[in-house]
Design a protein around this motif. Structure first.
Motif, mmCIF file in Angstrom:
data_model
loop_
_atom_site.group_PDB
_atom_site.id
_atom_site.type_symbol
_atom_site.label_atom_id
_atom_site.label_comp_id
_atom_site.label_asym_id
_atom_site.label_seq_id
_atom_site.Cartn_x
_atom_site.Cartn_y
_atom_site.Cartn_z
ATOM 1 N N PHE A 210 -5.496 2.718 -7.420
ATOM 2 C CA PHE A 210 -4.747 3.412 -6.241
ATOM 3 C C PHE A 210 -4.059 4.792 -6.071
ATOM 4 O O PHE A 210 -4.716 5.003 -7.660
ATOM 5 C CB PHE A 210 -2.467 2.243 -6.847
ATOM 6 N N VAL B 82 1.937 6.752 -4.410
ATOM 7 C CA VAL B 82 2.804 7.469 -4.065
ATOM 8 C C VAL B 82 3.366 9.109 -4.224
ATOM 9 O O VAL B 82 4.354 8.071 -5.650
ATOM 10 C CB VAL B 82 4.113 6.576 -3.027
ATOM 11 N N ARG C 232 4.831 5.031 6.343
ATOM 12 C CA ARG C 232 3.852 5.671 5.823
ATOM 13 C C ARG C 232 3.828 7.019 5.286
ATOM 14 O O ARG C 232 4.290 7.224 5.551
ATOM 15 C CB ARG C 232 2.788 5.630 6.817
ATOM 16 N N GLU C 233 3.487 6.990 3.984
ATOM 17 C CA GLU C 233 3.422 7.917 3.281
ATOM 18 C C GLU C 233 3.113 9.647 3.974
ATOM 19 O O GLU C 233 4.132 10.178 3.637
ATOM 20 C CB GLU C 233 2.690 7.536 1.742
ATOM 21 N N SER C 234 2.244 9.362 4.690
ATOM 22 C CA SER C 234 1.302 10.657 4.840
ATOM 23 C C SER C 234 2.333 10.673 6.297
ATOM 24 O O SER C 234 2.507 12.111 7.051
ATOM 25 C CB SER C 234 0.127 10.256 5.311
ATOM 26 N N GLY D 278 0.830 2.204 -3.077
ATOM 27 C CA GLY D 278 -0.120 3.215 -3.211
ATOM 28 C C GLY D 278 -1.247 2.862 -2.506
ATOM 29 O O GLY D 278 -1.663 1.361 -1.910
ATOM 30 N N ALA D 279 -2.043 3.916 -1.640
ATOM 31 C CA ALA D 279 -3.147 3.772 -1.135
ATOM 32 C C ALA D 279 -4.117 2.934 -1.911
ATOM 33 O O ALA D 279 -4.817 3.860 -2.783
ATOM 34 C CB ALA D 279 -3.365 4.588 -0.065
ATOM 35 N N LEU E 154 1.251 -1.158 0.439
ATOM 36 C CA LEU E 154 -0.301 0.080 0.138
ATOM 37 C C LEU E 154 0.881 0.975 -0.479
ATOM 38 O O LEU E 154 2.009 1.744 -0.482
ATOM 39 C CB LEU E 154 -1.157 0.396 1.020
ATOM 40 N N ASP E 155 0.409 2.371 1.251
ATOM 41 C CA ASP E 155 1.245 3.257 0.503
ATOM 42 C C ASP E 155 2.677 3.505 1.883
ATOM 43 O O ASP E 155 3.136 4.493 2.043
ATOM 44 C CB ASP E 155 0.411 4.437 0.692
ATOM 45 N N ARG E 156 3.009 2.287 1.952
ATOM 46 C CA ARG E 156 4.262 2.113 2.921
ATOM 47 C C ARG E 156 5.489 3.035 2.635
ATOM 48 O O ARG E 156 5.859 2.099 0.872
ATOM 49 C CB ARG E 156 4.425 0.316 3.312
#
Length: 103
Positions: free
Chosen positions: A59, A62, A93-95, A51-52, A12-14
């Protein structure tokens, strides 16, 4: 290192990041004790997930890519050690990534 990274693909978004090395000597050659060293808050992106996911299953890509230099929070991330590799990596996480550093 390339073989180890091929085995670890974030989901995912990692984002997998190698933190920069802490400064252990001053410009004058004085060795800084480990307790006095400041926390490293920047690193290099080693691998990214796809990506999330949105509600409809698509998706969201990222924003960082492999090789980017990033600014990290002082605390956080999950420490990851890979077999046959002495280096230490962190999954964020990307965030959680604060900024991308342009050259």
């Amino acid at each position: 290192m390339a073989n180890a990274m091929k085995r670890l693909i974030p989901l995912l978004d990692r984002v997998l990041i190698k933190r920069a090395e802490a400064v252990t000597k001053t410009a004058g050659g004085i060795v800084i004790p480990e307790k006095a060293q400041s926390k490293v808050v920047h690193g290099e992106v080693i691998a990214v997930g796809p990506g999330a996911r949105k509600d409809n299953g698509e998706f969201v890509p990222v924003l960082v890519k492999v090789g980017d230099k990033v600014l990290l929070p002082e605390y956080g991330g999950t420490k990851v050690s890979l077999e046959n590799d002495e280096k230490e990596y962190h999954l964020f996480r990307e965030s959680d990534i604060l900024a991308k550093i342009e050259n």
